[in-house]
Enzyme design. Structure first.
Site, PDB file in Angstrom:
ATOM      1  N   GLY A  11      23.576  70.143  20.103  1.00  0.00           N
ATOM      2  CA  GLY A  11      24.923  69.451  19.432  1.00  0.00           C
ATOM      3  C   GLY A  11      24.641  68.316  18.851  1.00  0.00           C
ATOM      4  CG  ASP A  12      26.260  65.170  19.202  1.00  0.00           C
ATOM      5  OD1 ASP A  12      27.488  65.601  18.847  1.00  0.00           O
ATOM      6  OD2 ASP A  12      25.902  64.738  20.235  1.00  0.00           O
ATOM      7  CE  LYS A  15      27.826  71.052  15.319  1.00  0.00           C
ATOM      8  NZ  LYS A  15      26.930  70.094  16.256  1.00  0.00           N
ATOM      9  N   GLY A  39      32.477  66.145  18.408  1.00  0.00           N
ATOM     10  CA  GLY A  39      32.859  64.921  17.293  1.00  0.00           C
ATOM     11  C   GLY A  39      31.649  65.038  16.380  1.00  0.00           C
ATOM     12  CG  HIS A  40      31.891  67.962  13.952  1.00  0.00           C
ATOM     13  ND1 HIS A  40      32.262  69.206  13.411  1.00  0.00           N
ATOM     14  CD2 HIS A  40      31.200  68.090  15.116  1.00  0.00           C
ATOM     15  CE1 HIS A  40      31.609  70.149  14.529  1.00  0.00           C
ATOM     16  NE2 HIS A  40      31.275  69.478  15.402  1.00  0.00           N
ATOM     17  NE  ARG A 142      42.692  89.143  32.218  1.00  0.00           N
ATOM     18  CZ  ARG A 142      41.951  90.384  33.284  1.00  0.00           C
ATOM     19  NH1 ARG A 142      42.177  91.544  32.830  1.00  0.00           N
ATOM     20  NH2 ARG A 142      42.027  89.897  34.618  1.00  0.00           N
ATOM     21  CD  GLN A 223      30.946  72.486  21.514  1.00  0.00           C
ATOM     22  OE1 GLN A 223      31.530  73.287  21.189  1.00  0.00           O
ATOM     23  NE2 GLN A 223      31.876  71.066  21.054  1.00  0.00           N
ATOM     24  CB  THR A 300      31.858  60.683  25.563  1.00  0.00           C
ATOM     25  OG1 THR A 300      30.734  60.991  25.228  1.00  0.00           O
ATOM     26  CG2 THR A 300      32.571  61.984  25.753  1.00  0.00           C
ATOM     27  CE  LYS A 330      20.759  60.684  13.316  1.00  0.00           C
ATOM     28  NZ  LYS A 330      21.677  60.438  14.515  1.00  0.00           N
ATOM     29  CG  ASP A 332      16.983  58.758   8.352  1.00  0.00           C
ATOM     30  OD1 ASP A 332      17.304  59.808   8.351  1.00  0.00           O
ATOM     31  OD2 ASP A 332      17.850  57.543   8.822  1.00  0.00           O
TER      32      ASP A 332
HETATM   33  P1  GDP Z   1      27.620  66.767  14.630  1.00  0.00           P
HETATM   34  O1  GDP Z   1      28.448  66.622  15.961  1.00  0.00           O
HETATM   35  O2  GDP Z   1      26.730  67.870  14.509  1.00  0.00           O
HETATM   36  O3  GDP Z   1      28.784  66.706  13.380  1.00  0.00           O
HETATM   37  O4  GDP Z   1      26.887  65.427  14.711  1.00  0.00           O
HETATM   38  P2  GDP Z   1      27.569  63.767  15.177  1.00  0.00           P
HETATM   39  O5  GDP Z   1      28.407  63.448  14.089  1.00  0.00           O
HETATM   40  O6  GDP Z   1      27.971  63.878  16.540  1.00  0.00           O
HETATM   41  O7  GDP Z   1      26.277  63.131  15.237  1.00  0.00           O
HETATM   42  C1  GDP Z   1      25.374  62.770  14.050  1.00  0.00           C
HETATM   43  C2  GDP Z   1      24.985  61.472  13.641  1.00  0.00           C
HETATM   44  O8  GDP Z   1      23.847  61.023  12.997  1.00  0.00           O
HETATM   45  C3  GDP Z   1      26.340  60.808  13.179  1.00  0.00           C
HETATM   46  O9  GDP Z   1      26.525  59.214  13.742  1.00  0.00           O
HETATM   47  C4  GDP Z   1      25.812  60.900  11.616  1.00  0.00           C
HETATM   48  O10 GDP Z   1      26.599  59.960  11.040  1.00  0.00           O
HETATM   49  C5  GDP Z   1      24.341  60.666  11.807  1.00  0.00           C
HETATM   50  N1  GDP Z   1      23.574  61.266  10.661  1.00  0.00           N
HETATM   51  C6  GDP Z   1      23.801  62.529  10.038  1.00  0.00           C
HETATM   52  N2  GDP Z   1      22.728  62.936   9.271  1.00  0.00           N
HETATM   53  C7  GDP Z   1      21.755  61.895   9.306  1.00  0.00           C
HETATM   54  C8  GDP Z   1      20.684  61.332   8.854  1.00  0.00           C
HETATM   55  O11 GDP Z   1      20.045  62.212   8.276  1.00  0.00           O
HETATM   56  N3  GDP Z   1      20.042  60.306   9.057  1.00  0.00           N
HETATM   57  C9  GDP Z   1      20.868  59.438  10.023  1.00  0.00           C
HETATM   58  N4  GDP Z   1      20.093  58.238  10.248  1.00  0.00           N
HETATM   59  N5  GDP Z   1      22.004  59.554  10.553  1.00  0.00           N
HETATM   60  C10 GDP Z   1      22.475  60.982  10.290  1.00  0.00           C
HETATM   61  P1  IMO Z   2      29.489  68.533  18.650  1.00  0.00           P
HETATM   62  O1  IMO Z   2      30.210  69.658  18.011  1.00  0.00           O
HETATM   63  C1  IMO Z   2      27.024  67.399  22.040  1.00  0.00           C
HETATM   64  C2  IMO Z   2      28.095  68.802  26.011  1.00  0.00           C
HETATM   65  C3  IMO Z   2      28.749  67.624  26.864  1.00  0.00           C
HETATM   66  C4  IMO Z   2      28.167  68.517  28.465  1.00  0.00           C
HETATM   67  C5  IMO Z   2      28.478  69.835  28.084  1.00  0.00           C
HETATM   68  C6  IMO Z   2      29.810  70.446  28.452  1.00  0.00           C
HETATM   69  O2  IMO Z   2      29.893  67.040  18.337  1.00  0.00           O
HETATM   70  O3  IMO Z   2      27.928  68.867  18.468  1.00  0.00           O
HETATM   71  P2  IMO Z   2      32.204  70.248  27.779  1.00  0.00           P
HETATM   72  O4  IMO Z   2      33.008  69.105  27.198  1.00  0.00           O
HETATM   73  O5  IMO Z   2      32.215  71.320  26.574  1.00  0.00           O
HETATM   74  O6  IMO Z   2      32.843  70.942  29.007  1.00  0.00           O
HETATM   75  O7  IMO Z   2      30.863  69.669  27.931  1.00  0.00           O
HETATM   76  O8  IMO Z   2      28.381  70.101  26.633  1.00  0.00           O
HETATM   77  N1  IMO Z   2      28.995  68.711  24.491  1.00  0.00           N
HETATM   78  C7  IMO Z   2      28.548  68.169  23.367  1.00  0.00           C
HETATM   79  N2  IMO Z   2      27.267  67.641  23.220  1.00  0.00           N
HETATM   80  N3  IMO Z   2      27.639  67.518  20.949  1.00  0.00           N
HETATM   81  C8  IMO Z   2      28.974  68.080  21.381  1.00  0.00           C
HETATM   82  O9  IMO Z   2      29.693  68.655  20.190  1.00  0.00           O
HETATM   83  C9  IMO Z   2      29.317  68.543  22.421  1.00  0.00           C
HETATM   84  N4  IMO Z   2      30.477  69.097  23.331  1.00  0.00           N
HETATM   85  C10 IMO Z   2      30.014  69.424  24.522  1.00  0.00           C
HETATM   86  O10 IMO Z   2      28.044  66.627  26.961  1.00  0.00           O
HETATM   87  O11 IMO Z   2      26.877  68.297  28.586  1.00  0.00           O
HETATM   88 MG    MG Z   3      28.885  65.428  17.662  1.00  0.00          MG
END
Ligand code: GDP
Ligand code: IMO
Ligand code: MG
Length: 422
Positions: A11-12, A15, A39-40, A142, A223, A300, A330, A332
């Site tokens: 995740g993170d 996306k 959290g996007h 269900r 995720q 969180t 990332k 960079d």
């Molecule tokens: P998602 O859940 O996949 O949408 O990703 P998140 O938003 O949770 O986490 C990605 C983090 O990296 C966010 O704080 C973005 O602003 C940041 N981010 C995304 N692409 C880049 C990148 O190429 N470089 C840097 N430094 N930050 C980035």
């Molecule tokens: P995005 O879409 C990163 C992780 C939680 C935990 C496990 C289960 O932003 O990439 P849950 O709340 O689903 O019961 O948690 O999954 N987790 C994520 N980690 N990015 C996420 O979403 C996540 N959604 C859940 O930290 O380990």
């Molecule tokens: Mg995220």
């Protein structure tokens, strides 16, 4: 055709940023699984937005955004998301459509999530505590309530019956939980009324009609593949299928309608919550990634664990999803490292292996690394592929060769503009 955009790690990966960048090419953006555990983050024009349930195409004038049947919705969080967008004059009634078959997170689902985690103690999943697990359990058990039930005359009775059941279940957990049900329910019913002002649709019908009419759709994953309930690091996973197959069940599209599968990964690896992470770093390198990459959870605020890129895990995710194009985020953040490492095989109980095994706990798995020369250049102002340093290009070429798919986007910063098409 419908293209998919999926996270290939825990995740993170970024996306939200890339969906926002790609939305101009699509008529419809659709979320297909997960819920407010996601959290996007989107950054453009100096503003930062974090979306949890609403698809990341919402800031574009033209695109329709759909919350698919595979998503779980918490009305309380949904309303907060709507409020956060209030200054943008978005016509939610026509631009944000919600599947009647999406399940609803009740206040008691959140309580059950908290109780379950508390009872697990040290073995907790590290859930975001948004009620995701209990809501999907009610779905497959269900018992769940869906968005379409809000339009039925027996909603109140069904809500009361399920809540009563949950309160009884809570008694089985031997943990103290402080909560004010009356306040939670007041907030819930208020936000349900606001949700009801939006447009509910039979989304599988809508989406298949759109496909027949030649519309282009991008499905936005939440995720990442290593959190998939079947293929992730179970039980330290989320409760939905985050992989490509999840888009079929979470939107009602057939596999032969899928076009490109965009797989997103960070140039290193992060994980938030508990569970195994073979390439995790506990040294200055890991601290540097966390600091430069601002690695804190968008939902969180928890610090994200950081480590080197794991190419065995990446290859596994590419295979399961049928990835056709890679996007590396990332890069960079790695500027300034003299040497980079990537996991290119595991030692599993004494033998070197080249696939992702059943269990990657530390006791079973040790990491074998390949080293790369780092790059010193600041990438954040670069706009064209020709500007990228040689050592970064070598790193990318190695990854492409290892997993067998080309990188089509290199992201060099969090802003919409810091995106290089290769
Ligand atoms: P998602 O859940 O996949 O949408 O990703 P998140 O938003 O949770 O986490 C990605 C983090 O990296 C966010 O704080 C973005 O602003 C940041 N981010 C995304 N692409 C880049 C990148 O190429 N470089 C840097 N430094 N930050 C980035
Ligand atoms: P995005 O879409 C990163 C992780 C939680 C935990 C496990 C289960 O932003 O990439 P849950 O709340 O689903 O019961 O948690 O999954 N987790 C994520 N980690 N990015 C996420 O979403 C996540 N959604 C859940 O930290 O380990
Ligand atoms: Mg995220």
């Amino acid at each position: 055709m419908i293209d998919l955009l999926l996270g290939l790690q825990w995740g993170d990966e970024g996306k939200g940023k890339i969906v926002d960048v790609l939305t101009k090419n699509y008529d419809i953006i659709a979320r297909f699984q997960g819920g407010p555990n996601a959290g996007h983050t989107l950054i453009f024009d100096g503003n930062k937005h974090v979306l949890h349930t609403i698809p990341s195409g919402i800031f574009h004038k033209r695109a329709i955004n759909i919350v698919g049947n595979g998503v779980v919705i918490d009305p309380v969080i949904f309303k907060k998301e709507l409020d956060n967008l209030s200054s943008y004059n978005i016509d939610f009634k026509t631009k944000l459509l919600i599947s009647r078959k999406a399940h609803i997170i009740l206040p008691t689902h959140r309580l059950l999530d908290a109780a379950s985690e508390k009872m697990k103690g040290k073995l907790k999943i590290g859930s975001t505590l948004k009620g995701i697990g209990p809501t999907y359990m009610d779905k497959t058990g269900r018992n769940g309530l869906r968005i379409g039930d809000l339009e039925m005359s027996n909603w109140n009775e069904r809500y009361k019956a399920l809540t009563k059941k949950h309160l009884n279940m809570l008694k089985f957990y031997e943990v103290e939980l402080d909560f004010d049900l009356e306040a939670l329910e007041k907030e819930f019913s208020h936000t349900v009324e606001i949700l009801k002002e939006l447009t509910f649709i039979d989304s599988e019908e809508y989406i298949n009609q759109a496909l027949s009419n030649g519309k282009s759709i991008l499905a936005e994953g939440a995720q990442g593949s290593l959190l998939d309930v079947d293929f992730g690091t179970y039980p330290f996973v989320t409760s939905s299928n985050t992989t490509a197959a999840g888009a079929c069940t979470g939107l009602g599209v057939a596999p032969n309608k899928i076009g490109d599968v965009f797989g997103i990964f960070k140039a290193y690896t992060t994980r938030v919550g508990s569970g195994p992470f073979p390439t995790e770093l506990f040294d200055a390198d890991g601290a540097e990634m966390a600091k430069v990459g601002h690695e804190f959870g968008a939902t969180t605020g928890r610090p994200r664990r950081c480590g080197w890129l794991d190419l065995i895990a990446l290859k596994y995710a590419v295979q399961i999803n049928g990835v056709t194009q890679l996007m590396m985020m990332k890069g960079d953040v790695l500027s300034g490292f003299d040497t980079l490492k990537a996991c290119t095989s595991y030692n599993y109980k004494g033998d070197d292996i080249f696939h992702f095994p059943y269990n990657i706990e530390e006791d079973n798995v040790k990491v074998n690394y390949t080293e790369f020369e780092g790059w010193q250049e600041d990438l954040t102002a670069m706009t064209e592929a020709g500007q990228l340093p040689k050592n970064l290009n070598d790193y990318i070429a190695f990854i492409e060769d290892f997993v067998g798919v080309k990188v089509s986007i290199v992201s060099v910063g969090p802003d919409r503009k810091q995106t290089i098409m290769v």
